[in-house]
Motif scaffolding. Structure first.
Motif, PDB file in Angstrom:
ATOM      1  N   ILE A  50       0.851  -1.203   0.000  1.00 38.07           N
ATOM      2  CA  ILE A  50       0.000   0.000   0.000  1.00 38.07           C
ATOM      3  C   ILE A  50       0.879   1.243   0.000  1.00 38.07           C
ATOM      4  CG2 ILE A  50      -1.609   1.373   1.383  1.00 38.07           C
ATOM      5  CD1 ILE A  50      -2.902  -1.304   2.249  1.00 38.07           C
ATOM      6  N   LEU A  51       1.891   1.246   0.864  1.00 36.36           N
ATOM      7  CA  LEU A  51       2.787   2.406   0.916  1.00 36.36           C
ATOM      8  C   LEU A  51       3.535   2.596  -0.400  1.00 36.36           C
ATOM      9  CD1 LEU A  51       4.180   1.990   4.527  1.00 36.36           C
ATOM     10  CD2 LEU A  51       2.811   3.896   3.659  1.00 36.36           C
ATOM     11  N   ALA A  52       3.982   1.502  -0.988  1.00 35.16           N
ATOM     12  CA  ALA A  52       4.696   1.592  -2.266  1.00 35.16           C
ATOM     13  C   ALA A  52       3.795   2.131  -3.374  1.00 35.16           C
ATOM     14  CB  ALA A  52       5.244   0.220  -2.653  1.00 35.16           C
ATOM     15  N   GLY A  53       2.506   1.910  -3.251  1.00 35.78           N
ATOM     16  CA  GLY A  53       1.558   2.367  -4.264  1.00 35.78           C
ATOM     17  C   GLY A  53       0.944   3.732  -4.005  1.00 35.78           C
ATOM     18  N   LEU A  54       1.339   4.395  -2.930  1.00 36.42           N
ATOM     19  CA  LEU A  54       0.744   5.702  -2.612  1.00 36.42           C
ATOM     20  C   LEU A  54       0.884   6.734  -3.724  1.00 36.42           C
ATOM     21  CD1 LEU A  54       1.470   6.384   1.174  1.00 36.42           C
ATOM     22  CD2 LEU A  54      -0.705   5.814   0.095  1.00 36.42           C
ATOM     23  N   PRO A  55       2.066   6.888  -4.340  1.00 40.30           N
ATOM     24  CA  PRO A  55       2.157   7.906  -5.395  1.00 40.30           C
ATOM     25  C   PRO A  55       1.157   7.658  -6.529  1.00 40.30           C
ATOM     26  CG  PRO A  55       4.347   7.244  -4.708  1.00 40.30           C
ATOM     27  CD  PRO A  55       3.378   6.281  -4.054  1.00 40.30           C
ATOM     28  N   GLU A  56       1.008   6.424  -6.923  1.00 38.23           N
ATOM     29  CA  GLU A  56       0.071   6.097  -8.011  1.00 38.23           C
ATOM     30  C   GLU A  56      -1.381   6.297  -7.564  1.00 38.23           C
ATOM     31  OE1 GLU A  56      -1.166   2.268 -10.739  1.00 38.23           O
ATOM     32  OE2 GLU A  56       0.837   2.325  -9.871  1.00 38.23           O
ATOM     33  N   ALA A  57      -1.703   5.873  -6.352  1.00 34.38           N
ATOM     34  CA  ALA A  57      -3.073   6.007  -5.856  1.00 34.38           C
ATOM     35  C   ALA A  57      -3.480   7.476  -5.717  1.00 34.38           C
ATOM     36  CB  ALA A  57      -3.220   5.289  -4.518  1.00 34.38           C
ATOM     37  N   ALA A  58      -2.526   8.314  -5.359  1.00 30.46           N
ATOM     38  CA  ALA A  58      -2.812   9.729  -5.116  1.00 30.46           C
ATOM     39  C   ALA A  58      -2.671  10.598  -6.366  1.00 30.46           C
ATOM     40  CB  ALA A  58      -1.889  10.259  -4.023  1.00 30.46           C
ATOM     41  N   VAL A  62      -3.223  14.628  -6.788  1.00 28.31           N
ATOM     42  CA  VAL A  62      -2.001  15.431  -6.717  1.00 28.31           C
ATOM     43  C   VAL A  62      -1.852  16.280  -7.972  1.00 28.31           C
ATOM     44  CG1 VAL A  62       0.523  15.304  -6.599  1.00 28.31           C
ATOM     45  CG2 VAL A  62      -0.853  13.802  -5.172  1.00 28.31           C
ATOM     46  N   ASP A  63      -2.209  15.725  -9.109  1.00 24.57           N
ATOM     47  CA  ASP A  63      -2.098  16.456 -10.378  1.00 24.57           C
ATOM     48  C   ASP A  63      -2.913  17.739 -10.395  1.00 24.57           C
ATOM     49  OD1 ASP A  63      -0.355  14.600 -11.403  1.00 24.57           O
ATOM     50  OD2 ASP A  63      -1.846  13.588 -12.665  1.00 24.57           O
ATOM     51  N   ALA A  72       5.767  19.211  -2.959  1.00 15.92           N
ATOM     52  CA  ALA A  72       5.999  18.735  -1.592  1.00 15.92           C
ATOM     53  C   ALA A  72       5.276  17.407  -1.345  1.00 15.92           C
ATOM     54  CB  ALA A  72       5.538  19.776  -0.588  1.00 15.92           C
ATOM     55  N   VAL A  73       4.058  17.303  -1.809  1.00 16.51           N
ATOM     56  CA  VAL A  73       3.275  16.076  -1.632  1.00 16.51           C
ATOM     57  C   VAL A  73       3.915  14.928  -2.406  1.00 16.51           C
ATOM     58  CG1 VAL A  73       1.053  14.968  -2.143  1.00 16.51           C
ATOM     59  CG2 VAL A  73       1.102  17.232  -1.072  1.00 16.51           C
ATOM     60  N   GLU A  74       4.283  15.184  -3.643  1.00 17.19           N
ATOM     61  CA  GLU A  74       4.924  14.132  -4.449  1.00 17.19           C
ATOM     62  C   GLU A  74       6.206  13.641  -3.799  1.00 17.19           C
ATOM     63  OE1 GLU A  74       3.498  15.221  -8.998  1.00 17.19           O
ATOM     64  OE2 GLU A  74       5.298  16.191  -8.198  1.00 17.19           O
ATOM     65  N   THR A  79       8.897   9.301  -0.810  1.00 13.83           N
ATOM     66  CA  THR A  79       9.691   8.804   0.316  1.00 13.83           C
ATOM     67  C   THR A  79       9.006   7.607   0.970  1.00 13.83           C
ATOM     68  OG1 THR A  79      10.653  10.980   0.716  1.00 13.83           O
ATOM     69  CG2 THR A  79      10.696   9.420   2.556  1.00 13.83           C
ATOM     70  N   PHE A  80       7.699   7.713   1.204  1.00 10.70           N
ATOM     71  CA  PHE A  80       6.955   6.581   1.765  1.00 10.70           C
ATOM     72  C   PHE A  80       7.106   5.355   0.868  1.00 10.70           C
ATOM     73  CE2 PHE A  80       3.910   9.811   3.784  1.00 10.70           C
ATOM     74  CZ  PHE A  80       4.442   9.676   5.059  1.00 10.70           C
ATOM     75  N   ALA A  81       6.927   5.563  -0.431  1.00 13.15           N
ATOM     76  CA  ALA A  81       6.995   4.460  -1.385  1.00 13.15           C
ATOM     77  C   ALA A  81       8.391   3.845  -1.441  1.00 13.15           C
ATOM     78  CB  ALA A  81       6.564   4.941  -2.774  1.00 13.15           C
ATOM     79  N   ASN A  82       9.409   4.682  -1.494  1.00 10.84           N
ATOM     80  CA  ASN A  82      10.786   4.179  -1.569  1.00 10.84           C
ATOM     81  C   ASN A  82      11.165   3.378  -0.326  1.00 10.84           C
ATOM     82  OD1 ASN A  82      11.174   5.284  -4.098  1.00 10.84           O
ATOM     83  ND2 ASN A  82      12.079   7.161  -3.306  1.00 10.84           N
ATOM     84  N   ASN A  83      10.767   3.870   0.848  1.00 13.57           N
ATOM     85  CA  ASN A  83      11.049   3.133   2.079  1.00 13.57           C
ATOM     86  C   ASN A  83      10.360   1.770   2.072  1.00 13.57           C
ATOM     87  OD1 ASN A  83      12.642   5.200   3.069  1.00 13.57           O
ATOM     88  ND2 ASN A  83      11.035   6.068   4.348  1.00 13.57           N
ATOM     89  N   ALA A  84       9.130   1.736   1.604  1.00  6.55           N
ATOM     90  CA  ALA A  84       8.392   0.472   1.540  1.00  6.55           C
ATOM     91  C   ALA A  84       9.036  -0.492   0.551  1.00  6.55           C
ATOM     92  CB  ALA A  84       6.939   0.737   1.152  1.00  6.55           C
TER      93      ALA A  84
END
Length: 121
Positions: A50-58, A62-63, A72-74, A79-84
């Motif tokens: 889920i964390l790895a998919g946050l950028p795509e889900a959002a 975000v656009d 800032a949001v991106e 960062t959340f996604a990369n850590n996951a």
């Protein structure tokens, strides 16, 4: 229904944060009740996914944000996604469990994702 792209983003991220908390609770309960390490790992991998998919889900929300906010949001979602992805890459259950939790975290506090959602402006 949300009034603005920012509200819609917060709603989407809050939905994901709730799923994560639910998976963590299930993972903890699995350890307590049956010590099923495979199920525990599976639940924490779902959290990391889920964390790895946050950028795509959002992305659709975000656009629509103003440029400064969007950047800032991106960056934070990345960062959340990369850590996951890193946690999954090394296969560390401990790392997956600790995603979103700073060293000084105390039970009942907001995790990093929940704090981020609260602070989005």
């Amino acid at each position: 229904m949300s009034d603005s792209p920012l509200d819609a983003l917060k709603d989407k991220l809050s939905e994901q944060a709730e799923k994560i908390r639910e998976l963590e609770k299930k993972a903890d309960k699995t350890l307590e009740d049956s010590y099923d390490l495979d199920q525990h790992r599976s639940l924490l991998e779902q959290k990391a996914q889920i964390l790895a998919g946050l950028p795509e889900a959002a992305e659709p929300f975000v656009d629509q944000l103003p440029h400064e906010t969007r950047s800032a949001v991106e960056q934070r979602l990345s960062t959340f996604a990369n850590n996951a992805q890193q946690a999954m890459g090394v296969g560390s259950v401990f790392f997956m469990r600790q995603l979103l939790y700073p060293e000084d975290y105390r039970e009942g506090q907001a995790n990093d994702l929940e704090s981020f959602i609260q602070n989005i402006k």
